[in-house]
Design a protein around this motif. Sequence first.
Motif, PDB file in Angstrom:
ATOM      1  N   ILE A 129      -6.817  -6.531  -1.563  1.00  0.00           N
ATOM      2  CA  ILE A 129      -6.802  -5.727  -0.591  1.00  0.00           C
ATOM      3  C   ILE A 129      -6.225  -4.236  -1.161  1.00  0.00           C
ATOM      4  O   ILE A 129      -5.095  -4.305  -1.778  1.00  0.00           O
ATOM      5  CB  ILE A 129      -5.832  -6.148   0.505  1.00  0.00           C
ATOM      6  CG1 ILE A 129      -6.521  -7.429   0.769  1.00  0.00           C
ATOM      7  CG2 ILE A 129      -5.536  -5.169   1.651  1.00  0.00           C
ATOM      8  CD1 ILE A 129      -5.655  -8.177   1.939  1.00  0.00           C
ATOM      9  N   SER A 130      -6.911  -3.165  -0.761  1.00  0.00           N
ATOM     10  CA  SER A 130      -6.628  -1.885  -1.587  1.00  0.00           C
ATOM     11  C   SER A 130      -5.317  -1.387  -0.907  1.00  0.00           C
ATOM     12  O   SER A 130      -4.639  -0.997  -1.888  1.00  0.00           O
ATOM     13  CB  SER A 130      -7.801  -0.886  -1.143  1.00  0.00           C
ATOM     14  OG  SER A 130      -9.183  -1.265  -1.804  1.00  0.00           O
ATOM     15  N   ALA A 131      -5.212  -1.637   0.117  1.00  0.00           N
ATOM     16  CA  ALA A 131      -3.667  -0.799   0.800  1.00  0.00           C
ATOM     17  C   ALA A 131      -3.205  -1.830   1.939  1.00  0.00           C
ATOM     18  O   ALA A 131      -4.154  -2.087   2.800  1.00  0.00           O
ATOM     19  CB  ALA A 131      -3.887   0.323   1.235  1.00  0.00           C
ATOM     20  N   ILE A 132      -1.978  -2.150   1.965  1.00  0.00           N
ATOM     21  CA  ILE A 132      -1.456  -2.895   3.016  1.00  0.00           C
ATOM     22  C   ILE A 132       0.125  -2.667   3.078  1.00  0.00           C
ATOM     23  O   ILE A 132       0.637  -2.562   2.117  1.00  0.00           O
ATOM     24  CB  ILE A 132      -1.715  -4.473   2.868  1.00  0.00           C
ATOM     25  CG1 ILE A 132      -1.504  -5.110   4.113  1.00  0.00           C
ATOM     26  CG2 ILE A 132      -1.342  -4.937   1.748  1.00  0.00           C
ATOM     27  CD1 ILE A 132      -2.131  -6.528   3.887  1.00  0.00           C
ATOM     28  N   GLY A 133       0.530  -2.410   4.340  1.00  0.00           N
ATOM     29  CA  GLY A 133       2.059  -2.207   4.312  1.00  0.00           C
ATOM     30  C   GLY A 133       2.353  -1.743   5.767  1.00  0.00           C
ATOM     31  O   GLY A 133       1.691  -2.593   6.658  1.00  0.00           O
ATOM     32  N   PHE A 134       3.370  -1.097   5.968  1.00  0.00           N
ATOM     33  CA  PHE A 134       3.752  -0.718   7.179  1.00  0.00           C
ATOM     34  C   PHE A 134       4.147   0.869   7.259  1.00  0.00           C
ATOM     35  O   PHE A 134       4.342   1.368   6.249  1.00  0.00           O
ATOM     36  CB  PHE A 134       4.880  -1.710   7.925  1.00  0.00           C
ATOM     37  CG  PHE A 134       6.329  -1.700   6.810  1.00  0.00           C
ATOM     38  CD1 PHE A 134       6.130  -2.611   5.574  1.00  0.00           C
ATOM     39  CD2 PHE A 134       7.457  -0.645   6.968  1.00  0.00           C
ATOM     40  CE1 PHE A 134       7.314  -2.469   4.856  1.00  0.00           C
ATOM     41  CE2 PHE A 134       8.275  -0.632   6.233  1.00  0.00           C
ATOM     42  CZ  PHE A 134       8.207  -1.420   5.016  1.00  0.00           C
ATOM     43  N   GLY A 135       4.546   1.200   8.393  1.00  0.00           N
ATOM     44  CA  GLY A 135       5.025   2.615   8.506  1.00  0.00           C
ATOM     45  C   GLY A 135       4.089   3.721   8.658  1.00  0.00           C
ATOM     46  O   GLY A 135       4.545   4.941   8.900  1.00  0.00           O
ATOM     47  N   ASN A 136       2.897   3.199   8.934  1.00  0.00           N
ATOM     48  CA  ASN A 136       1.623   4.382   9.301  1.00  0.00           C
ATOM     49  C   ASN A 136       1.713   4.485  10.632  1.00  0.00           C
ATOM     50  O   ASN A 136       1.502   3.426  11.605  1.00  0.00           O
ATOM     51  CB  ASN A 136       0.591   3.905   8.549  1.00  0.00           C
ATOM     52  CG  ASN A 136      -0.478   4.868   8.485  1.00  0.00           C
ATOM     53  OD1 ASN A 136      -0.472   6.018   9.377  1.00  0.00           O
ATOM     54  ND2 ASN A 136      -1.502   4.700   7.847  1.00  0.00           N
ATOM     55  N   ASP A 137       1.801   5.740  11.246  1.00  0.00           N
ATOM     56  CA  ASP A 137       2.157   5.908  12.648  1.00  0.00           C
ATOM     57  C   ASP A 137       0.887   6.787  13.259  1.00  0.00           C
ATOM     58  O   ASP A 137       0.763   7.233  14.360  1.00  0.00           O
ATOM     59  CB  ASP A 137       3.303   6.288  13.126  1.00  0.00           C
ATOM     60  CG  ASP A 137       3.946   7.545  12.297  1.00  0.00           C
ATOM     61  OD1 ASP A 137       3.099   8.250  11.952  1.00  0.00           O
ATOM     62  OD2 ASP A 137       5.088   8.050  12.142  1.00  0.00           O
ATOM     63  N   PHE A 138       0.122   7.315  12.331  1.00  0.00           N
ATOM     64  CA  PHE A 138      -0.991   8.086  12.397  1.00  0.00           C
ATOM     65  C   PHE A 138      -0.301   9.432  13.302  1.00  0.00           C
ATOM     66  O   PHE A 138      -0.918  10.148  14.187  1.00  0.00           O
ATOM     67  CB  PHE A 138      -1.976   7.843  13.679  1.00  0.00           C
ATOM     68  CG  PHE A 138      -3.137   6.872  13.417  1.00  0.00           C
ATOM     69  CD1 PHE A 138      -3.228   6.758  11.827  1.00  0.00           C
ATOM     70  CD2 PHE A 138      -3.924   5.991  14.108  1.00  0.00           C
ATOM     71  CE1 PHE A 138      -4.297   5.875  11.366  1.00  0.00           C
ATOM     72  CE2 PHE A 138      -4.850   5.285  13.790  1.00  0.00           C
ATOM     73  CZ  PHE A 138      -5.189   5.126  12.160  1.00  0.00           C
ATOM     74  N   GLU A 139       0.865   9.693  12.860  1.00  0.00           N
ATOM     75  CA  GLU A 139       1.466  11.099  13.202  1.00  0.00           C
ATOM     76  C   GLU A 139       1.921  11.017  14.766  1.00  0.00           C
ATOM     77  O   GLU A 139       1.966  12.229  15.370  1.00  0.00           O
ATOM     78  CB  GLU A 139       0.700  12.305  13.088  1.00  0.00           C
ATOM     79  CG  GLU A 139       1.105  12.814  11.493  1.00  0.00           C
ATOM     80  CD  GLU A 139       0.533  14.230  11.350  1.00  0.00           C
ATOM     81  OE1 GLU A 139      -0.330  14.756  12.033  1.00  0.00           O
ATOM     82  OE2 GLU A 139       1.305  14.866  10.467  1.00  0.00           O
TER      83      GLU A 139
END
Lengths: 476, 314
Positions: A129-139
């Motif tokens: 999987i290229s990228a996986i995580g948390f903290g992304n809020d679309f600003e």
Amino acid sequence: MKNEKRIYSRLALFLSLIIVVGVGCERDFDFGDDAQFAKFGNNPDIFIDGFSAGLEYLPFAGSKFDAFSVDTDVKYSGEASMRFDVPNAFDPGTSLGFAGAIFPDYGGRDLTGYDALTFWAKASKAETISAIGFGNDFEQSPYRETGSKYLVTKFDLRISTGWTKYIIPIPDPSKLVDETGMFWYAEGPDANGDGYTFWIDELKFEKLGTIAQPQPAIFNGVDGTGVNLVGTERQISGTTQTFNLANGVNETVFAAPAYFDFTSSNTSVASVSEIGIISAIGEGVTEITATLAGVRANGSLELTVGEFSFAPTPPARDAEDVKSIFSDAYANATESNFTPGFGGSTTETTILTINGDNVATYFNNNFTGIIFDNTIDASALTTLHVDVFVQEAGTEVGLQIRDIGANQTIETDVNTGNPIGDDKDFRTTLTGLTPGEWTSFDIPLGGDIASQKDNLGALILVGGPNFTLDNIYFYR
Amino acid sequence: MKKGNQMKLEKLSLLSQRALFLVLVLLGMGCATESTQTVVNFTELTFAEEFDVDGPPNPGKWILEQGRGPNEDGWGNNELQYYRPENATVSNGYLIITAKREQFEGASYTSARMTTKGKFEQQYGRFEARMRLPYGQGMWPAFWMLGADIDTNPWPGAGEIDIMENKGRTPSIISAALHGPPDVCVEPPSTEGPDAYNAYLNCLQNPRDGYFGDDPAFKEYDLVNERVDTEFHVYGVEWGPQYVNFYVDDVLFKQFTPEDEEIDGPWVFDKGPFYMLLNLAVGGNFDGPPNAETVFPQSMLVDYVRVYKYNGLD
């Protein structure tokens, strides 16, 4: 234009997504003047057998919107799992050819009591999987001005066909007092263009107690040197946190710069913002270092800041002898888009105005372009002029002059990057650049565009990766 | 006190066959039974090293060993370090044994190993140390004991009690072990009667091949949600006739007795005193060599080593 986006590898595409922001998720937050932000819930659950309270699903623009579903047949435990159907190449359901989404809770959660995001996962075939995580809020976090301020991404997560527990450590839980980005991922088809399916279950934050031995890094742990001109900026890159997990593995994740505390040894030379942007202020040398939760990060930058110098002023010319793209010496023949946002491009382009003179600075360029709003008819002209300034030895910049033909559309072979249809181009490389100096290039409009230069539509810039341009014009 | 994690342990010295059966059943049942046994029983101090005096370890209590072992072979385990006295020091109330990546006398690493041989030796009792360990592939810290008769009764005949060993790549798991020799079948004098002779015949027909080296009586313990390298833990044994109990903090996790299948040879822990060893090995057969991610230098910290007298209340 769309074809241009397919020239480049899918991985680069997804890596670029972490800085993609605000894709049409307009929302209003009105908490009133007396809102109390101090009391955030600390619910650790994201998806156990369904969406936890407050959780939303927001796919990336251009991704396959229906890639995500709730699966009640396949699950690790309980009633249901999260199912992700990664599209095949050229799936009509996605213009950018990938699956990706964020799962925010814009009510905000206090995650300071946890030390990792954990989940069980399996896939229909062994994949990455290229990228996986948390903290992304679309600003869209109502609590912060900086979008995805505490983004955490595990790149290239290997996933197998058997249920396995995965652990994504939190770089510094004390920062997450009001986090809204609960989970995110981005993944595309494999190298053969085949999609696949993966499942995630028991997705939650946990206090494992075994996340230990932090080894943070900036600039990927490298002690490097760099040069900036007064007035210019540079982003601190390669910010990572590494923890030793209970299974003995050293797990490294990308940690947004805001997790770090940066130090400039000479703040009259350069300062560093909370989100890791170095601003060159005055001439001299400074060392940029960082700590994360009190632990000194590996990697540093010895930054030499020099006084800005200006490119040579072009000679006065009759109007019919010049068609200018970017120069303070001549009127523009057309306006241009300097930030076309090609998929997979890592380039940061800034138009700097110093003492009234404009220059275009390129940072971390892999490929970008200058797209003319209106095509240039250079039938009567012979030469492209450009002035280039570099700070690092060995810098070379690939330059492609593209004529987009009568149909006024950029047409590119997605496999080779070469012009197709009625497009023609001429390619050269700007070499022999001396650090700290401007070098002028006068490039004959030769090759395939010698006989077709009446619809010049773009300049493509490849590599570098750091350089500054001025005085870009066609003349005779 | 995590009562749910304790095992029920009976008074083995008074053991009837029936009681042994009961113990085996209880061991097999794990932790479900009500516990009445505390982790430790022995409270009369016979040895206390609190590491309160800064400088080299107290020469009245410790011998600092040097080199790569008597056969220059990494102490029989292909260990990679060269032991140097200066790698062990006492500071701020802790013994600090440091493993370094440095070339010395043909070795690529240095560290320290210290023993109480000839200084303090005791049969039976409670032996414990409070320690914080290093981490990473190739780190092999240990707190252990050897039979004090080892010079005349070579290993594994002398016996070895590994109170705590840790593989650096498993920062939440430690292990306990007993090492002992294979059977040596000795014909008994005719005065000992038919049972002894039958035992001799049985020994000849089925000699046990010992429990030592890479096949000791061995038990791992998972600290679950805790680690050995981020906090101090107490590692100890309570040792009495016919048994050795192993514990970490307030959890008794293993009892070995001569009847255990893993004790594949004679029980050599009722023959006399043992002495203690503390060391931090690098590489070797236990956990393999360090890798590129292993951090150097690293230390094991020992807060104290305490020994208590066996009081018959086992």
